[in-house]
Design a protein around this motif. Structure first.
Motif, PDB file in Angstrom:
ATOM      1  N   VAL A  37       0.856  -1.183   0.000  1.00  0.00           N
ATOM      2  CA  VAL A  37       0.000   0.000   0.000  1.00  0.00           C
ATOM      3  C   VAL A  37       0.894   1.236   0.000  1.00  0.00           C
ATOM      4  N   VAL A  38       0.801   2.035  -1.051  1.00  0.00           N
ATOM      5  CA  VAL A  38       1.658   3.209  -1.225  1.00  0.00           C
ATOM      6  C   VAL A  38       0.842   4.466  -0.983  1.00  0.00           C
ATOM      7  N   THR A  39       1.354   5.334  -0.115  1.00  0.00           N
ATOM      8  CA  THR A  39       0.702   6.598   0.182  1.00  0.00           C
ATOM      9  C   THR A  39       1.755   7.591   0.626  1.00  0.00           C
ATOM     10  N   ASP A  40       1.335   8.803   0.987  1.00  0.00           N
ATOM     11  CA  ASP A  40       2.296   9.784   1.495  1.00  0.00           C
ATOM     12  C   ASP A  40       2.185   9.891   3.006  1.00  0.00           C
ATOM     13  N   LYS A  41       3.160  10.541   3.611  1.00  0.00           N
ATOM     14  CA  LYS A  41       3.233  10.587   5.077  1.00  0.00           C
ATOM     15  C   LYS A  41       2.052  11.332   5.692  1.00  0.00           C
ATOM     16  N   VAL A  42       1.564  12.374   5.035  1.00  0.00           N
ATOM     17  CA  VAL A  42       0.442  13.131   5.583  1.00  0.00           C
ATOM     18  C   VAL A  42      -0.823  12.285   5.583  1.00  0.00           C
ATOM     19  N   LEU A  43      -1.113  11.664   4.459  1.00  0.00           N
ATOM     20  CA  LEU A  43      -2.330  10.859   4.366  1.00  0.00           C
ATOM     21  C   LEU A  43      -2.288   9.660   5.306  1.00  0.00           C
ATOM     22  N   GLN A  44      -1.094   9.138   5.538  1.00  0.00           N
ATOM     23  CA  GLN A  44      -0.968   7.969   6.413  1.00  0.00           C
ATOM     24  C   GLN A  44      -1.524   8.247   7.810  1.00  0.00           C
ATOM     25  N   GLY A  45      -1.494   9.502   8.228  1.00  0.00           N
ATOM     26  CA  GLY A  45      -1.961   9.832   9.561  1.00  0.00           C
ATOM     27  C   GLY A  45      -3.429  10.227   9.637  1.00  0.00           C
ATOM     28  N   LEU A  46      -4.159  10.161   8.529  1.00  0.00           N
ATOM     29  CA  LEU A  46      -5.552  10.594   8.510  1.00  0.00           C
ATOM     30  C   LEU A  46      -6.520   9.429   8.697  1.00  0.00           C
ATOM     31  N   PRO A  47      -7.722   9.704   9.208  1.00  0.00           N
ATOM     32  CA  PRO A  47      -8.718   8.640   9.425  1.00  0.00           C
ATOM     33  C   PRO A  47      -9.052   7.853   8.166  1.00  0.00           C
ATOM     34  N   LEU A  48      -9.068   8.525   7.006  1.00  0.00           N
ATOM     35  CA  LEU A  48      -9.389   7.825   5.767  1.00  0.00           C
ATOM     36  C   LEU A  48      -8.446   6.662   5.525  1.00  0.00           C
ATOM     37  N   ASP A  68       7.209   6.593   2.042  1.00  0.00           N
ATOM     38  CA  ASP A  68       8.365   7.464   1.760  1.00  0.00           C
ATOM     39  C   ASP A  68       8.164   8.107   0.394  1.00  0.00           C
ATOM     40  N   VAL A  69       7.197   9.029   0.338  1.00  0.00           N
ATOM     41  CA  VAL A  69       6.796   9.656  -0.922  1.00  0.00           C
ATOM     42  C   VAL A  69       6.897  11.169  -0.767  1.00  0.00           C
ATOM     43  N   ASP A  70       7.799  11.791  -1.506  1.00  0.00           N
ATOM     44  CA  ASP A  70       7.925  13.244  -1.478  1.00  0.00           C
ATOM     45  C   ASP A  70       6.775  13.892  -2.244  1.00  0.00           C
ATOM     46  N   PRO A  71       6.473  15.173  -1.970  1.00  0.00           N
ATOM     47  CA  PRO A  71       5.415  15.858  -2.723  1.00  0.00           C
ATOM     48  C   PRO A  71       5.639  15.823  -4.234  1.00  0.00           C
ATOM     49  N   ASN A  72       6.904  15.864  -4.632  1.00  0.00           N
ATOM     50  CA  ASN A  72       7.275  15.632  -6.036  1.00  0.00           C
ATOM     51  C   ASN A  72       8.192  14.412  -6.035  1.00  0.00           C
ATOM     52  N   PRO A  73       7.622  13.197  -6.207  1.00  0.00           N
ATOM     53  CA  PRO A  73       8.391  11.970  -5.978  1.00  0.00           C
ATOM     54  C   PRO A  73       9.621  11.858  -6.877  1.00  0.00           C
ATOM     55  N   THR A  74      10.670  11.276  -6.300  1.00  0.00           N
ATOM     56  CA  THR A  74      11.958  11.154  -6.984  1.00  0.00           C
ATOM     57  C   THR A  74      12.306   9.691  -7.223  1.00  0.00           C
ATOM     58  N   GLY A  92       1.386  -6.927  -6.020  1.00  0.00           N
ATOM     59  CA  GLY A  92       0.709  -5.785  -6.604  1.00  0.00           C
ATOM     60  C   GLY A  92       0.781  -4.590  -5.684  1.00  0.00           C
ATOM     61  N   VAL A  93       0.243  -3.487  -6.165  1.00  0.00           N
ATOM     62  CA  VAL A  93       0.289  -2.224  -5.428  1.00  0.00           C
ATOM     63  C   VAL A  93      -1.112  -1.643  -5.325  1.00  0.00           C
ATOM     64  N   VAL A  94      -1.451  -1.145  -4.144  1.00  0.00           N
ATOM     65  CA  VAL A  94      -2.626  -0.300  -3.959  1.00  0.00           C
ATOM     66  C   VAL A  94      -2.110   1.098  -3.647  1.00  0.00           C
ATOM     67  N   SER A  95      -2.393   2.057  -4.524  1.00  0.00           N
ATOM     68  CA  SER A  95      -1.933   3.432  -4.338  1.00  0.00           C
ATOM     69  C   SER A  95      -3.096   4.274  -3.832  1.00  0.00           C
ATOM     70  N   ILE A  96      -2.847   5.016  -2.760  1.00  0.00           N
ATOM     71  CA  ILE A  96      -3.875   5.871  -2.168  1.00  0.00           C
ATOM     72  C   ILE A  96      -3.300   7.260  -2.002  1.00  0.00           C
ATOM     73  N   GLY A  97      -3.937   8.265  -2.589  1.00  0.00           N
ATOM     74  CA  GLY A  97      -3.459   9.617  -2.382  1.00  0.00           C
ATOM     75  C   GLY A  97      -3.715  10.528  -3.552  1.00  0.00           C
ATOM     76  N   GLY A  98      -3.011  11.657  -3.539  1.00  0.00           N
ATOM     77  CA  GLY A  98      -3.031  12.573  -4.658  1.00  0.00           C
ATOM     78  C   GLY A  98      -2.056  12.115  -5.721  1.00  0.00           C
ATOM     79  N   GLY A  99      -1.656  13.048  -6.579  1.00  0.00           N
ATOM     80  CA  GLY A  99      -0.794  12.668  -7.687  1.00  0.00           C
ATOM     81  C   GLY A  99       0.521  12.054  -7.267  1.00  0.00           C
ATOM     82  N   SER A 100       1.085  12.500  -6.149  1.00  0.00           N
ATOM     83  CA  SER A 100       2.385  11.987  -5.714  1.00  0.00           C
ATOM     84  C   SER A 100       2.310  10.507  -5.371  1.00  0.00           C
ATOM     85  N   GLY A 101       1.368  10.153  -4.506  1.00  0.00           N
ATOM     86  CA  GLY A 101       1.231   8.755  -4.111  1.00  0.00           C
ATOM     87  C   GLY A 101       0.841   7.864  -5.263  1.00  0.00           C
TER      88      GLY A 101
END
Length: 384
Positions: A37-48, A68-74, A92-101
């Motif tokens: 499951v791939v996401t960003d650090k901010v979203l990881q801490g949210l109830p969703l 470990d996803v930067d706002p502009n991933p590298t 496989g991958v489940v991606s959750i988030g905005g464009g970065s994730g």
């Protein structure tokens, strides 16, 4: 009023409020039994996010989180994600988030079966044919913003940390197998992010509509996408719990990403270097440069945008369209200059060189030269 629907355009989309609960079925449809499951650090801490993991856990689907996803991933984020993917023997991958994730999650799935470096698959010519398609892992995408449309994209934007350039990595099989577009996932977005991501969707539709070339399907999608943004973005910004406005904006975001198969332009060509060098929010950066690019492109798109204005029920002139965008940016409290985003005008020369080499520059309706890019950046910086 948006209801529930199942779409295959361009991939399988489960659209509608509350459909996040169908994640186990979506994983099964994609052939994923043990996802990273791939996401960003901010979203990881949210109830969703906790809710989403709970859905997987109750279904007995073993998973591990990578954030470990930067706002502009590298490529560094990508390399770390691939290490976790291979060490955990995920399928496989489940991606959750905005464009970065979403972008990084798609790349982890794609690159999991490649032996060549990611830059070998940059969106240049037929570079995509270099890929080994025999072992590309499937992915499921769950957008939590209504902006990039990455959930329906066949590419990801990855920043080369060594050269500080954003690169578009393309392959048809980067496209997620299943998308869950649940507008309830966006109701917690703060107004500033709703504004920035919404303007990203609008910029995608606008630049696709204005790009030269023949693609009537994308042209129509882009035009209708602009109408949906016009009628819903301000409401979503002012009243984040309006689920109809949120749903419509999620649809417009996907439409923009489908439409820009036709091309983008100078808005993105100017925005990408700023994001790469100063880590600015992509959609907000697009919005800041938008008016100056519209003025620059006027001689090539004036009549086209007058026709769009008629469809959008505006004054049917270029000026009518320009005034609408100007008012929209003001209503959304978009910053007026790149300085406000933390960008440094001392680096305009470098930015201009990067902009004319950005792959999106080639489909701008007016050819973008270094001198043009330099002048546009000067106009986008206050007092520069």
């Amino acid at each position: 009023m948006p209801q529930h629907a199942n779409w295959s355009f361009p991939t399988n989309i489960r659209f509608g409020a509350g459909r996040i609960k169908e994640l186990p079925e979506a994983c099964a449809e994609a052939g994923i039994s043990r996802p990273l499951v791939v996401t960003d650090k901010v979203l990881q801490g949210l109830p969703l996010f906790s809710k989403t993991l709970g859905i997987l856990d109750r279904a007995g689907i073993e998973n591990t989180v990578f954030s470990d996803v930067d706002p502009n991933p590298t490529e560094k984020n990508l390399r770390n994600g691939l290490d976790v993917f291979h060490e955990g023997d995920f399928d496989g991958v489940v991606s959750i988030g905005g464009g970065s994730g979403l972008d990084l999650g798609k790349m982890i799935a794609f690159m999991s079966g490649q032996s060549r470096p990611v830059w070998d698959f940059e969106d240049i010519g037929d570079y995509w044919k270099r890929a080994d398609t025999s072992n590309i892992s499937p992915s499921v995408a769950i957008p939590t913003t209504a902006g990039t449309g990455s959930e329906v994209g066949r590419a990801s934007v990855i920043t080369n940390s060594a050269t500080e350039e954003k690169k578009i990595i393309f392959h048809p099989m980067v496209l997620p197998k299943v998308v869950i577009s649940d507008p309830e996932a966006t109701v917690e977005l703060p107004p500033s992010i709703t504004a920035g991501t919404g303007m990203d969707a609008f910029a995608h539709c606008l630049e696709a509509y204005c790009a030269p070339g023949y693609h009537p399907m994308c042209q129509g999608i882009a035009l209708e996408g602009m109408r949906i943004v016009k009628e819903n973005l301000t409401e979503a910004y002012r009243n984040g719990t309006n689920i109809d406005a949120r749903a419509n904006m999620m649809c417009a975001a996907s439409m923009g990403a489908i439409a820009f198969q036709k091309g983008l332009g100078a808005v993105h060509a100017l925005s990408h270097p700023v994001g790469a060098l100063f880590n600015t929010h992509h959609g907000t950066t697009n919005a800041v440069v938008l008016l100056n690019v519209l003025k620059f492109n006027r001689r090539a798109v004036g009549e086209k945008l007058a026709r769009a204005s008629a469809y959008l029920e505006l004054k049917a002139t270029f000026d009518g369209f320009f005034e609408f965008v100007e008012t929209l940016l003001d209503d959304l409290k978009i910053p007026s200059s790149l300085n406000d985003l933390g960008a440094d005008p001392a680096r305009i020369e470098q930015l201009a060189s990067m902009a004319v080499n950005d792959p999106t520059a080639g489909s701008n309706p007016v050819p973008l030269t270094y001198e043009d890019a330099f002048r546009l950046y000067k106009e986008c910086f206050a007092d520069s």
